[in-house]
Write an enzyme that holds these catalytic residues in place. Structure first.
Site, short mmCIF file in Angstrom:
data_model
loop_
_atom_site.label_atom_id
_atom_site.label_comp_id
_atom_site.label_asym_id
_atom_site.label_seq_id
_atom_site.Cartn_x
_atom_site.Cartn_y
_atom_site.Cartn_z
N LYS A 5 16.34 53.05 31.82
CA LYS A 5 16.84 53.90 32.96
C LYS A 5 18.06 53.51 33.64
CE LYS A 5 12.33 55.99 34.37
NZ LYS A 5 11.37 56.04 35.59
N LYS B 238 5.61 62.89 39.00
CA LYS B 238 6.70 62.50 37.79
C LYS B 238 7.54 61.66 38.63
CE LYS B 238 5.56 64.98 34.29
NZ LYS B 238 4.30 65.14 34.75
N ASP B 239 8.04 60.64 37.91
CA ASP B 239 8.83 59.52 38.27
C ASP B 239 10.12 60.19 39.10
OD1 ASP B 239 7.21 57.68 37.84
OD2 ASP B 239 8.43 56.81 36.13
N LYS B 240 10.73 59.47 39.84
CA LYS B 240 12.10 60.01 40.45
C LYS B 240 13.31 60.22 39.47
CE LYS B 240 15.40 59.41 44.40
NZ LYS B 240 15.87 58.70 45.49
#
Length: 420
Positions: free
Chosen positions: A22, A79-81
């Site tokens: 990420k 959902k993830d940021k």
């Protein structure tokens, strides 16, 4: 960090590729696979592609811009940021003015498409799973990727609950749940509000440490960063004369439910870690174990039809496991859980007794803190995930996972370090 939440081992033996995870939101793409029925109805379904938005914050902005209650916005999961995520939302639209606002809506870093109507909100059961495309940069030992994949096919792919289950930066949610189950609301309160945790900003950590040691409400309200709104709200309740229990009960329902669920997840992770250490494989089942079965359609799902392994079905279960149509499952303890004298039950009993928890404690007087228990599959079954990878300097992984499975958990076996 992972051992704090019960993730204590890897099932594969080859050295990982390390790398950077990420580095940018575009390195993590996730898209829902949902079973939605369109037709007539008051609910308008949106397909939203958003960048660097967590689901709860997006819903808050969406409700404000449309001037409707958040209760009229439904979705199947969060959902993830730090990601590019494609997610479905259903909005209950009550007037032409609201519909017109929706048609003209523009939100930064979000592509919004109206895809149809339905007669009910979107629910968790509508979600089959998610498709992922994940880039790991500056990887090493990439020649080990096929070796690790081969091991996962042979031994199983652990289905741990990821770190996200236990908090965003401070992984303490399960500790709060433990003390709620023990009816020790004071300790639960102060762990949530003030317990320091490595990884948080220096400012927040310093304030929490002082607050943890002093329990000085006035200091906390003055010094805690404004973005810690739930912690500040809880302290304000105490300042108003409320008890720690009443303050915790004032939190949003979805947050309150997370506490005990996180504790169940913590027990599950510990038992799964021990299972890997003891058996070396998730393909080995014994009498007294539990299993679940696979649906293989466009995208595979688990049936959630959990069966106890005994003398009469043992050979059949073994046959299905060998053909990857069946997988080991582990109970998530609750007040309806029945523990026997099998290996898994003994490990669950060990962790509950160590924490001073009894199964009957899960039958809480407040429903948000109560759970009858359930099961979770222990093996992701990588052979059904359409797992692929491409090496071009960086490594790009493509795969599908059924709902409830974490991409970070699958990839940690390849990277061999926490991915959060």
């Amino acid at each position: 960090m992972e051992d704090v939440v019960g993730i204590k081992t890897y099932i594969t033996s080859h050295e990982g590729i390390n790398g950077i995870f990420k580095e940018s939101p575009e390195d993590f793409y996730v898209e829902e696979v949902a079973d939605l029925k369109f037709g007539d109805g008051d609910w308008v379904v949106l397909k939203v592609k958003k960048v660097n938005w967590d689901t709860l914050n997006f819903v808050r902005v969406l409700s404000n811009r449309l001037r409707i209650s958040q209760k009229r916005i439904s979705y199947a999961g969060t959902k993830d940021k730090r990601a590019v995520s494609v997610q479905n939302f259903a909005l209950k639209i009550k007037s032409e003015d609201e519909l017109e606002r929706l048609r003209n809506l523009s939100i930064k870093d979000a592509e919004i498409e109206i895809v149809g109507r339905t007669n009910r909100p979107i629910q968790l059961g509508d979600l089959k799973g998610n498709v992922f495309k994940v880039v790991v940069r500056k990887a090493k030992n990439v020649e080990n990727i096929p070796l690790i994949e081969s091991e996962l096919r042979a031994k199983g792919t652990p289905n741990f609950f990821g770190l996200q289950r236990f908090g965003s930066i401070r992984f303490v949610t399960h500790e709060v749940g433990k003390f709620i189950l023990k009816r020790d609301y004071e300790t639960a309160f102060w762990i949530y509000v003030a317990k320091p945790f490595e990884g948080e900003s220096e400012e927040a950590r310093r304030v929490r440490e002082i607050l943890w040691n002093t329990r000085d409400i006035k200091f906390g309200l003055k010094e805690l960063p404004k973005y810690l709104r739930y912690e500040r709200t809880l302290l304000q309740k105490l300042r108003e004369g409320k008890s720690e229990k009443d303050a915790l009960l004032s939190l949003p329902e979805n947050l309150k439910m997370m506490f005990v669920h996180a504790y169940q997840s913590y027990v599950f992770n510990n038992v799964l870690s021990d299972r890997i250490e003891e058996f070396g494989s998730l393909k080995v089942v014994e009498r007294g174990d539990w299993v679940d079965f696979v649906n293989l359609n466009d995208h595979y799902t688990f049936r959630e039809d959990f069966v106890n392994v005994h003398g009469l079905n043992f050979r059949r279960v073994k046959f299905l496991i060998d053909r990857r149509l069946c997988a080991l499952a582990i109970p998530l303890p609750g007040y309806e859980t029945v523990l026997g004298d099998d290996w898994t039950s003994e490990r669950i009993r060990f962790y509950l007794e160590r924490d001073g928890i009894d199964l009957k404690d899960f039958k809480h007087e407040y429903k948000e803190f109560s759970s009858k228990g359930s099961f979770r599959v222990a093996d992701i079954l990588i052979e059904h995930t359409n797992f692929k990878y491409e090496i071009k300097g960086d490594v790009t992984f493509n795969f599908y996972l059924p709902k409830g499975c974490y991409a970070t958990i699958l990839l940690r076996e390849f990277v061999k370090k926490p991915l959060f």
